[in-house]
Design a protein around this motif. Structure first.
Motif, short mmCIF file in Angstrom:
data_model
loop_
_atom_site.label_atom_id
_atom_site.label_comp_id
_atom_site.label_asym_id
_atom_site.label_seq_id
_atom_site.Cartn_x
_atom_site.Cartn_y
_atom_site.Cartn_z
N LEU A 64 6.70 -26.78 27.99
CA LEU A 64 7.93 -27.31 28.59
C LEU A 64 8.66 -26.24 29.40
O LEU A 64 8.49 -25.05 29.17
CB LEU A 64 8.89 -27.80 27.50
CG LEU A 64 8.47 -28.92 26.57
CD1 LEU A 64 9.57 -29.16 25.55
CD2 LEU A 64 8.20 -30.19 27.35
N ASN A 103 8.75 -23.74 24.92
CA ASN A 103 9.70 -23.80 26.04
C ASN A 103 9.57 -22.54 26.91
O ASN A 103 9.00 -21.54 26.48
CB ASN A 103 11.12 -23.96 25.52
CG ASN A 103 12.11 -24.30 26.61
OD1 ASN A 103 11.75 -24.94 27.60
ND2 ASN A 103 13.34 -23.87 26.46
N ARG A 125 18.89 -31.98 28.69
CA ARG A 125 17.92 -32.61 29.58
C ARG A 125 17.57 -34.01 29.09
O ARG A 125 17.46 -34.95 29.88
CB ARG A 125 16.66 -31.74 29.63
CG ARG A 125 15.47 -32.34 30.37
CD ARG A 125 15.68 -32.40 31.86
NE ARG A 125 15.86 -31.07 32.43
CZ ARG A 125 16.04 -30.85 33.73
NH1 ARG A 125 16.07 -31.90 34.57
NH2 ARG A 125 16.23 -29.64 34.21
N ALA A 180 12.61 -26.66 29.85
CA ALA A 180 13.79 -27.52 29.73
C ALA A 180 14.74 -27.31 30.90
O ALA A 180 15.41 -28.25 31.35
CB ALA A 180 14.50 -27.23 28.41
N LEU A 230 17.27 -28.22 26.30
CA LEU A 230 16.38 -29.38 26.18
C LEU A 230 17.17 -30.61 25.75
O LEU A 230 16.93 -31.72 26.26
CB LEU A 230 15.27 -29.06 25.17
CG LEU A 230 14.27 -30.19 24.89
CD1 LEU A 230 13.57 -30.62 26.18
CD2 LEU A 230 13.25 -29.75 23.84
#
Length: 480
Positions: free
Chosen positions: A143, A118, A20, A145, A17
């Motif tokens: 999420l 995640n 990202r 990621a 993440l």
């Protein structure tokens, strides 16, 4: 600038993440848990939101002085430093007892906490997302990621916190004249800080040294070798010098590197050397100048970086005068390509010698940026030729006609000459050593390029205009 700390258990995807958000692969990522150990900062951008993001080590339940316990304390410090925390769980695993403990710790921190699940892509993550509401941290942001899903939801949750922080900063901001920007081009400024990479073998004390410079325990340290894995970049005002310091993983011999993760760590450190302007090669006073130390110093020189050699753990030495004399002799003998580079003794544990290290780094950086006037260079070249003319291989006379400095950082010189391919390497070293001594450029790499300048007559095969007109005039007289 608003700062967000990403926290959570090991292997939930925090570093993925982080990469990202910053748009670069700065943090090491691997399938095994516990890859990240230090705090890594980066400048993140999410839509029109700009903020600083901190990647942290995985939260462990250990609270003792073990490696896991020290990693946990470092992560807790990151939460204290940040304006908000993003607590990440693994949606496919669901809420674990450790997640519940850490959620309680974050609630008591007094910082705003955002909760993200995640690896929420697909049906496998749905149950974990709904289970995350039991942590009592508000809405859950789903999420992925790795695939970039859910970034818009994360931006929407972050926006009120970032905008409120920006409004506070604008209200407190004062207009100041940045005097640093008025310095010479080479001088470090807050916008262009002096970049220093600290490299060396494992357990030489690199992270301890940087913590001492920072004045706080920012990097994870301990008796275990190989604690640092990422190349960590840290900004600091070091005795009035705006500086960015790179802490790197210890570099072992290539034959001993078998794990994929260690290969990634070493390559990350090599990249830090390329980014740096000055490289501090840190040695262990007990076992200095091992083969790997020499390779690391040679690598920094070949990359064209200014080099400072620092010998750590000097406080443990008893016969320091004899030890220092032996170190200097070994340095000149084993690293002739860095002849004159500063050799500084320090103690990262006590802080002794850091003032001399700072002065040596500034001196090396100044030399690395030095420019010599062309007229001065050519007067020097004339004297060098008179003192020791170039050889004449196979009867061909080599003429060195003109010299100029083509670049700095490191200093690079060009000599226009005839038959550059015939100039022996020994004569090139003679010129480089002369430049180093006569223009006071110790230790810095010097690039000397010989460029050919042909002896051919540019008018060969062409008729001279004066001769042509004279011939026509003579021929016209004859006809008359």
């Amino acid at each position: 600038m608003f700062t967000l700390a990403i926290v959570g258990r090991p292997n939930v995807g925090k570093s993925t993440l982080f990469n990202r958000l910053v748009g670069k692969r700065l943090a090491l990522v691997d399938d095994q848990p516990g890859v990240t150990r230090d705090l890594r900062e980066g400048q993140a951008r999410l839509g029109d939101l700009k903020f600083t993001v901190i990647d942290t080590a995985g939260l462990e339940e250990a609270t003792d002085d073990s490696l896991q316990g020290r990693m946990r304390r470092l992560t807790e410090r990151a939460v204290e430093m940040a304006d908000a925390a993003l607590f990440v769980i693994d949606a496919r695993v669901g809420v674990t007892p450790a997640d519940q403990v850490f959620a309680d710790i974050l609630r008591r921190s007094g910082r705003p906490v955002l909760l993200a699940a995640n690896k929420a892509e697909g049906r496998l993550g749905e149950a974990g997302m709904f289970e995350a509401y039991s942590l009592g941290l508000g809405d859950v942001i789903g999420l992925s990621a790795e695939h970039g899903e859910g970034m818009a939801d994360l931006a929407q949750a972050l926006r009120p916190h970032v905008e409120a922080h920006v409004e506070t900063e604008e209200a407190e901001a004062e207009v100041e004249i940045d005097e640093d920007d008025m310095e010479a081009d080479w001088a470090p400024t807050p916008k262009r800080p002096l970049k220093i990479a600290v490299v060396g073998r494992p357990n030489a004390g690199k992270s301890t040294l940087i913590n001492r410079i920072l004045g706080e325990d920012r990097l994870l340290t301990g008796p275990e070798a190989g604690i640092t894995r990422d190349s960590i970049s840290l900004a600091v005002d070091w005795d009035g010098t705006p500086t960015r310091i790179f802490d790197t993983a210890g570099m072992r011999k290539r034959a001993k590197i078998t794990e994929k993760l260690e290969k990634l760590s070493v390559s990350d450190g090599l990249r830090a050397v390329k980014f740096a302007e000055v490289v501090v090669v840190l040695l262990d006073a007990a076992i200095p100048f091992e083969q790997q130390d020499l390779r690391i110093a040679d690598l920094a020189a070949r990359e064209g970086r200014a080099v400072v050699v620092a010998v750590n753990k000097w406080d443990l030495e008893e016969d320091r005068q004899a030890k220092l004399a032996g170190l200097k002799e070994a340095f000149d003998r084993l690293l002739p390509q860095l002849r004159g580079a500063p050799l500084i003794t320090v103690s990262a544990r006590t802080g002794r010698g850091l003032d001399r290290l700072h002065a040596a780094i500034l001196r090396a950086h100044e030399v690395w940026n030095r420019r010599v006037p062309t007229a001065t260079l050519n007067r020097w070249l004339t004297g060098m030729l008179e003192q020791h003319p170039p050889p004449a291989p196979q009867g061909r006379r080599i003429k060195l006609r003109y010299m100029t400095q083509a670049k700095t950082r490191p200093p690079g010189f060009v000599v226009m000459c005839s038959h550059p391919e015939a100039v022996p390497e020994a004569y090139t070293r003679y010129l480089v050593n002369g430049l180093r001594e006569d223009f006071d450029m110790p230790g810095t790499p010097i690039r000397l390029h010989l460029r050919g300048q042909g002896d051919a007559n540019p008018y060969k095969g062409r008729k001279r205009p004066q001769a042509s007109r004279l011939r026509k005039h003579v021929e016209g007289r004859r006809k008359d």
